[in-house]
Design a protein around this motif. Structure first.
Motif, PDB file in Angstrom:
ATOM      1  N   CYS A 188      -5.251   2.273 -11.639  1.00 37.75           N
ATOM      2  CA  CYS A 188      -6.607   2.135 -11.093  1.00 37.75           C
ATOM      3  C   CYS A 188      -6.889   0.684 -10.702  1.00 37.75           C
ATOM      4  CB  CYS A 188      -7.632   2.621 -12.107  1.00 37.75           C
ATOM      5  SG  CYS A 188      -7.599   4.414 -12.388  1.00 37.75           S
ATOM      6  N   LEU A 189      -6.445  -0.255 -11.528  1.00 38.67           N
ATOM      7  CA  LEU A 189      -6.637  -1.666 -11.217  1.00 38.67           C
ATOM      8  C   LEU A 189      -5.838  -2.063  -9.981  1.00 38.67           C
ATOM      9  CD1 LEU A 189      -7.808  -4.421 -11.950  1.00 38.67           C
ATOM     10  CD2 LEU A 189      -5.844  -4.771 -13.463  1.00 38.67           C
ATOM     11  N   GLU A 190      -4.624  -1.540  -9.880  1.00 39.77           N
ATOM     12  CA  GLU A 190      -3.774  -1.857  -8.739  1.00 39.77           C
ATOM     13  C   GLU A 190      -4.423  -1.411  -7.437  1.00 39.77           C
ATOM     14  OE1 GLU A 190       0.524  -0.260  -7.437  1.00 39.77           O
ATOM     15  OE2 GLU A 190       0.507  -1.376  -9.322  1.00 39.77           O
ATOM     16  N   VAL A 191      -4.982  -0.211  -7.430  1.00 38.73           N
ATOM     17  CA  VAL A 191      -5.639   0.299  -6.227  1.00 38.73           C
ATOM     18  C   VAL A 191      -6.908  -0.494  -5.936  1.00 38.73           C
ATOM     19  CG1 VAL A 191      -6.870   2.271  -5.244  1.00 38.73           C
ATOM     20  CG2 VAL A 191      -4.677   2.612  -6.403  1.00 38.73           C
ATOM     21  N   ALA A 192      -7.707  -0.767  -6.972  1.00 35.82           N
ATOM     22  CA  ALA A 192      -9.003  -1.414  -6.769  1.00 35.82           C
ATOM     23  C   ALA A 192      -8.884  -2.885  -6.406  1.00 35.82           C
ATOM     24  CB  ALA A 192      -9.858  -1.264  -8.028  1.00 35.82           C
ATOM     25  N   LYS A 193      -7.804  -3.536  -6.831  1.00 37.95           N
ATOM     26  CA  LYS A 193      -7.713  -4.981  -6.632  1.00 37.95           C
ATOM     27  C   LYS A 193      -6.639  -5.395  -5.634  1.00 37.95           C
ATOM     28  CE  LYS A 193      -7.718  -9.277  -9.302  1.00 37.95           C
ATOM     29  NZ  LYS A 193      -9.099  -9.650  -8.973  1.00 37.95           N
ATOM     30  N   ASP A 194      -5.498  -4.696  -5.623  1.00 38.26           N
ATOM     31  CA  ASP A 194      -4.355  -5.150  -4.831  1.00 38.26           C
ATOM     32  C   ASP A 194      -4.188  -4.426  -3.504  1.00 38.26           C
ATOM     33  OD1 ASP A 194      -3.872  -6.743  -7.013  1.00 38.26           O
ATOM     34  OD2 ASP A 194      -2.393  -5.386  -7.882  1.00 38.26           O
ATOM     35  N   ASP A 195      -4.612  -3.173  -3.435  1.00 35.02           N
ATOM     36  CA  ASP A 195      -4.498  -2.442  -2.177  1.00 35.02           C
ATOM     37  C   ASP A 195      -5.622  -2.874  -1.236  1.00 35.02           C
ATOM     38  OD1 ASP A 195      -3.317   0.079  -0.704  1.00 35.02           O
ATOM     39  OD2 ASP A 195      -5.510   0.185  -0.538  1.00 35.02           O
ATOM     40  N   PRO A 196      -5.333  -3.108   0.049  1.00 34.69           N
ATOM     41  CA  PRO A 196      -6.379  -3.561   0.971  1.00 34.69           C
ATOM     42  C   PRO A 196      -7.599  -2.644   1.019  1.00 34.69           C
ATOM     43  CG  PRO A 196      -4.225  -3.870   1.971  1.00 34.69           C
ATOM     44  CD  PRO A 196      -3.995  -3.120   0.692  1.00 34.69           C
ATOM     45  N   LEU A 197      -7.365  -1.333   1.110  1.00 33.91           N
ATOM     46  CA  LEU A 197      -8.495  -0.413   1.193  1.00 33.91           C
ATOM     47  C   LEU A 197      -9.296  -0.420  -0.102  1.00 33.91           C
ATOM     48  CD1 LEU A 197     -10.103   1.672   2.735  1.00 33.91           C
ATOM     49  CD2 LEU A 197      -8.527   3.430   1.890  1.00 33.91           C
ATOM     50  N   GLY A 198      -8.603  -0.418  -1.236  1.00 33.89           N
ATOM     51  CA  GLY A 198      -9.301  -0.453  -2.510  1.00 33.89           C
ATOM     52  C   GLY A 198     -10.107  -1.727  -2.684  1.00 33.89           C
ATOM     53  N   VAL A 230      -9.338   7.443  -2.735  1.00 34.69           N
ATOM     54  CA  VAL A 230     -10.089   6.390  -2.047  1.00 34.69           C
ATOM     55  C   VAL A 230     -10.078   6.619  -0.538  1.00 34.69           C
ATOM     56  CG1 VAL A 230     -10.224   3.912  -1.579  1.00 34.69           C
ATOM     57  CG2 VAL A 230      -9.664   4.716  -3.879  1.00 34.69           C
ATOM     58  N   THR A 231      -8.911   6.960   0.011  1.00 34.97           N
ATOM     59  CA  THR A 231      -8.829   7.176   1.461  1.00 34.97           C
ATOM     60  C   THR A 231      -9.719   8.325   1.905  1.00 34.97           C
ATOM     61  OG1 THR A 231      -6.923   8.673   1.267  1.00 34.97           O
ATOM     62  CG2 THR A 231      -6.458   6.315   1.542  1.00 34.97           C
ATOM     63  N   GLN A 232      -9.949   9.287   1.015  1.00 36.83           N
ATOM     64  CA  GLN A 232     -10.807  10.422   1.345  1.00 36.83           C
ATOM     65  C   GLN A 232     -12.278  10.154   1.028  1.00 36.83           C
ATOM     66  OE1 GLN A 232      -9.293  13.147   2.930  1.00 36.83           O
ATOM     67  NE2 GLN A 232      -7.662  11.610   2.869  1.00 36.83           N
ATOM     68  N   GLY A 233     -12.561   8.998   0.437  1.00 38.20           N
ATOM     69  CA  GLY A 233     -13.937   8.679   0.072  1.00 38.20           C
ATOM     70  C   GLY A 233     -14.465   9.540  -1.064  1.00 38.20           C
ATOM     71  N   PRO A 265       0.820  -1.208   0.000  1.00 42.85           N
ATOM     72  CA  PRO A 265       0.000   0.000   0.000  1.00 42.85           C
ATOM     73  C   PRO A 265       0.856   1.260   0.000  1.00 42.85           C
ATOM     74  CG  PRO A 265      -0.801  -1.573   1.606  1.00 42.85           C
ATOM     75  CD  PRO A 265       0.510  -2.091   1.106  1.00 42.85           C
ATOM     76  N   HIS A 266       0.407   2.264  -0.756  1.00 45.35           N
ATOM     77  CA  HIS A 266       1.096   3.546  -0.799  1.00 45.35           C
ATOM     78  C   HIS A 266       0.495   4.458   0.260  1.00 45.35           C
ATOM     79  CE1 HIS A 266       3.102   2.765  -4.728  1.00 45.35           C
ATOM     80  NE2 HIS A 266       2.077   1.935  -4.854  1.00 45.35           N
ATOM     81  N   VAL A 267       1.333   5.073   1.063  1.00 41.13           N
ATOM     82  CA  VAL A 267       0.828   5.905   2.144  1.00 41.13           C
ATOM     83  C   VAL A 267       1.354   7.334   2.062  1.00 41.13           C
ATOM     84  CG1 VAL A 267       0.523   3.969   3.704  1.00 41.13           C
ATOM     85  CG2 VAL A 267       2.716   5.137   3.648  1.00 41.13           C
ATOM     86  N   GLU A 268       2.191   7.630   1.049  1.00 37.39           N
ATOM     87  CA  GLU A 268       2.755   8.968   0.961  1.00 37.39           C
ATOM     88  C   GLU A 268       1.659   9.992   0.673  1.00 37.39           C
ATOM     89  OE1 GLU A 268       3.629   6.454  -0.948  1.00 37.39           O
ATOM     90  OE2 GLU A 268       5.717   5.934  -0.526  1.00 37.39           O
ATOM     91  N   GLN A 269       1.795  11.162   1.280  1.00 32.75           N
ATOM     92  CA  GLN A 269       0.864  12.252   1.002  1.00 32.75           C
ATOM     93  C   GLN A 269       1.176  12.811  -0.383  1.00 32.75           C
ATOM     94  OE1 GLN A 269      -1.683  13.465   2.740  1.00 32.75           O
ATOM     95  NE2 GLN A 269      -2.138  15.128   1.326  1.00 32.75           N
TER      96      GLN A 269
END
Length: 346
Positions: free
Chosen positions: A84-94, A58-61, A28-32
């Motif tokens: 977009c696929l990486e965030v939606a499928k591989d990141d826990p929050l996504g 995503v983190t901001q909804g 997961p990427h957490v950098e601001q």
């Protein structure tokens, strides 16, 4: 220049399918991200910043966000779809929160402006209610709190996750016996992990109780009031005498029934409890007196049996209220009678 920009402007689009078979797994990427003129716009010049920008939305909804790409050397269309696929499928929050992500982008000379549109399968409250913990073992502690208030849903962002859904279910089961005042019927537990693999996961736990929460809360209150009636004459006695005084009080306080219920409420308030309910009742009373004790799940003459271990003056003794409501036993006596449990000395 506006006319030239209009002539050079190309509107391109893409839509991410969560059923795609090829994708890159990343942590997961957490950098601001670097923000643009407002919080709905971020800037990116590398692929990692592009992914981080989508994840930020995503983190901001946010349902819509803008990513401004400058000095970007990659294939913008391909990288947008991949990010977009990486965030939606591989990141826990996504994986937990997102239904799908679409992107459109416009190019003007060497600058690109991508519009990210996100559809969610979770509410903003669900996203903001995520609890961050480290390690699979921490799930048990969080579940204790959820069970104590009869919550039906718990979502945890777990770092360094190991195990699988069955591991989580066992943590929930152990947490149930950690909360005797709320252990009023084992809830049916459904566990889903987001994503399916990785050491960073969101663990969703859904709990289906055998009764409505209002009835459970009423029973729990009745149970605590009855426990207080039993404990109030003992609580202020010297600590070394509390267990003995409790054992003296138990014959007139608990109801034993081999065919009875399996909760502490059945033992102290209802018409009688079996070995499981009696063990929960004893644990509840020990907790109320500050006695070091736990519920033991073992066997008696080959049959499943719940009983208790409690510390008296620094030494462990064992209690099985279904056998005797006023007696404690040593480990050797328990073994001789046919009890077995994990960690038992040979």
């Amino acid at each position: 220049m506006p006319a030239l920009a209009l002539c050079l402007s190309l509107l391109l689009s893409g839509c991410v399918s969560l059923n795609g078979s090829t994708y890159t797994v990343v942590e997961p990427h957490v950098e601001q991200p670097v923000l643009g003129e407002d919080s709905s716009t971020v800037k990116a010049s590398t692929y990692s910043e592009l992914v981080n920008g989508v994840l930020f939305f995503v983190t901001q909804g946010m349902e819509t966000g803008i990513i401004q790409l400058t000095d970007y050397n990659g294939d913008v269309e391909e990288d947008l779809n991949r990010a977009c696929l990486e965030v939606a499928k591989d990141d826990p929050l996504g994986a937990y929160a997102v239904d799908f992500i679409k992107n459109d982008y416009t190019t003007i000379l060497t600058t690109y402006e991508a519009t990210i549109t996100i559809s969610y399968k979770r509410t903003l409250d669900q996203i903001s209610s995520l609890v961050n913990i480290t390690g699979t073992s921490a799930i048990r502690e969080e579940t204790v709190q959820a069970l104590s208030s009869f919550k039906t849903e718990l979502a945890l962002r777990v770092g360094y996750f190991t195990g699988d859904a069955d591991t989580v279910k066992e943590q929930v089961r152990q947490a149930y016996y950690d909360t005797p005042a709320a252990a009023l019927g084992m809830p049916e537990c459904t566990v889903t992990l987001y994503p399916e693999t990785g050491t960073q996961r969101i663990v969703e736990i859904l709990l289906d109780y055998p009764q409505e929460s209002t009835a459970l809360k009423r029973q729990s209150q009745e149970l605590m009031e009855q426990a207080e009636t039993i404990l109030s004459p003992i609580r202020y006695q010297i600590e070394t005498r509390r267990l003995d005084l409790l054992m003296e009080a138990l014959p007139g306080a608990v109801k034993v029934s081999a065919q009875g219920g399996s909760t502490a409420w059945d033992a102290l308030v209802g018409k009688g409890a079996n070995h499981e309910g009696l063990a929960l009742a004893f644990q509840l009373l020990c907790d109320g007196l500050g006695l070091e004790s736990d519920i033991v799940e073992g066997t008696f003459q080959g049959e499943p049996r719940f009983f208790n271990r409690v510390v008296r003056n620094g030494a462990a003794v064992w209690v099985d209220l279904s056998r005797s409501t006023g007696q404690t036993y040593t480990a050797a006596q328990m073994a001789e009678m046919g009890y077995q449990w994990e960690g038992q000395e040979a």
